[in-house]
Design a protein around this motif. Structure first.
Motif, short mmCIF file in Angstrom:
data_model
loop_
_atom_site.label_atom_id
_atom_site.label_comp_id
_atom_site.label_asym_id
_atom_site.label_seq_id
_atom_site.Cartn_x
_atom_site.Cartn_y
_atom_site.Cartn_z
N SER A 184 0.84 -1.31 -0.01
CA SER A 184 -0.15 0.09 0.01
C SER A 184 0.93 1.30 -0.01
N SER A 185 1.96 1.18 0.67
CA SER A 185 2.90 2.38 0.73
C SER A 185 3.59 2.56 -0.67
N ASP A 186 3.82 1.53 -1.26
CA ASP A 186 4.39 1.61 -2.55
C ASP A 186 3.44 2.20 -3.58
N ILE A 187 2.41 1.66 -3.54
CA ILE A 187 1.23 2.33 -4.46
C ILE A 187 1.03 3.77 -4.17
N SER A 188 0.76 4.13 -2.96
CA SER A 188 0.15 5.40 -2.64
C SER A 188 1.49 6.47 -2.31
N GLY A 189 2.43 6.10 -2.47
CA GLY A 189 3.45 7.25 -2.20
C GLY A 189 4.07 7.35 -0.84
N GLY A 190 4.04 6.28 0.07
CA GLY A 190 4.32 6.52 1.59
C GLY A 190 3.44 6.46 2.30
N LEU A 191 3.82 6.29 3.68
CA LEU A 191 2.89 6.27 4.89
C LEU A 191 2.98 7.61 5.60
N ASN A 192 2.12 7.97 6.33
CA ASN A 192 1.90 9.00 7.27
C ASN A 192 2.97 8.61 8.41
N PHE B 72 5.70 9.67 3.24
CA PHE B 72 6.87 9.55 2.54
C PHE B 72 7.19 7.98 2.99
N ASP B 73 8.25 7.55 2.37
CA ASP B 73 8.86 6.25 2.50
C ASP B 73 10.10 6.44 2.97
N GLY C 53 9.63 17.53 -1.79
CA GLY C 53 10.44 17.70 -3.10
C GLY C 53 12.15 17.41 -2.69
N LYS C 54 12.31 17.38 -1.63
CA LYS C 54 13.69 17.27 -1.22
C LYS C 54 14.20 15.87 -0.71
N ARG C 55 15.36 15.54 -1.08
CA ARG C 55 16.04 14.32 -0.28
C ARG C 55 16.75 14.63 1.01
N VAL C 56 16.23 13.84 2.04
CA VAL C 56 16.90 13.95 3.30
C VAL C 56 17.88 12.77 3.61
N ILE C 57 18.92 12.99 3.87
CA ILE C 57 19.98 11.86 3.99
C ILE C 57 20.56 12.04 5.58
N ILE C 58 20.43 11.17 6.41
CA ILE C 58 20.90 11.39 7.63
C ILE C 58 21.88 10.21 7.88
N HIS C 59 23.21 10.97 8.28
CA HIS C 59 24.31 10.16 8.77
C HIS C 59 24.60 10.23 10.26
N GLY C 60 24.57 9.22 11.01
CA GLY C 60 24.66 9.24 12.38
C GLY C 60 23.39 9.52 13.19
N GLY C 61 23.76 9.87 14.27
CA GLY C 61 22.65 10.05 15.46
C GLY C 61 21.72 8.78 15.61
N ILE C 62 20.49 9.17 16.04
CA ILE C 62 19.47 7.88 16.59
C ILE C 62 18.37 8.51 15.76
N VAL C 63 17.97 7.67 14.97
CA VAL C 63 16.59 7.81 13.85
C VAL C 63 15.38 7.12 14.76
N ILE C 64 14.37 7.78 14.78
CA ILE C 64 13.01 6.96 15.35
C ILE C 64 12.30 7.21 14.14
N ASN C 65 11.39 6.12 13.42
CA ASN C 65 10.78 6.23 12.57
C ASN C 65 9.42 5.61 12.84
N GLU C 66 8.18 6.56 13.18
CA GLU C 66 7.07 6.18 13.73
C GLU C 66 6.05 6.30 12.66
N GLU C 67 5.26 5.26 12.30
CA GLU C 67 4.19 5.35 11.47
C GLU C 67 2.91 5.91 12.16
N ASN C 68 2.35 6.86 11.48
CA ASN C 68 1.07 7.01 12.20
C ASN C 68 -0.24 6.51 11.68
#
Length: 90
Positions: free
Chosen positions: A32-40, A60-61, A75-90
């Motif tokens: 569903s994410s691939d088809i609709s352009g990502g998840l909230n 976004f994906d 419209g921008k690419r965000v690239i994160i190097h390092g740090g702690i990244v928490i990805n929460e799907e709403n």
């Protein structure tokens, strides 16, 4: 004829049996994410002391490799190097 019916019923049973599995639900969510352009989702980046560096929210994906997490938002690419990244799907 009976063999064909048995095979058909078995296949349908397997499909419905898998339908309740968590892995099946994750796969459907990914499709569903691939088809609709990502998840909230909300992505929060923390430094190694637990302080919030930045937060991103939207539809976004998110992808990751060994050294980075990346996604496209507004419209921008965000690239994160390092740090702690928490990805929460709403």
């Amino acid at each position: 004829m009976r063999k064909k019916i048995f095979v058909g019923v078995t296949i349908v049973g397997i499909i419905f049996g898998i339908g309740g599995c968590q892995s099946w639900e994750r796969n459907m969510k990914s499709l569903s994410s691939d088809i609709s352009g990502g998840l909230n989702r909300t992505v929060t980046v923390y430094d190694y002391n637990g302080q919030v560096i930045r937060q991103y929210a939207g539809k976004f994906d998110v992808s990751e490799s060994e050294n980075e997490v990346y996604f496209d938002i507004d419209g921008k690419r965000v690239i994160i190097h390092g740090g702690i990244v928490i990805n929460e799907e709403n």
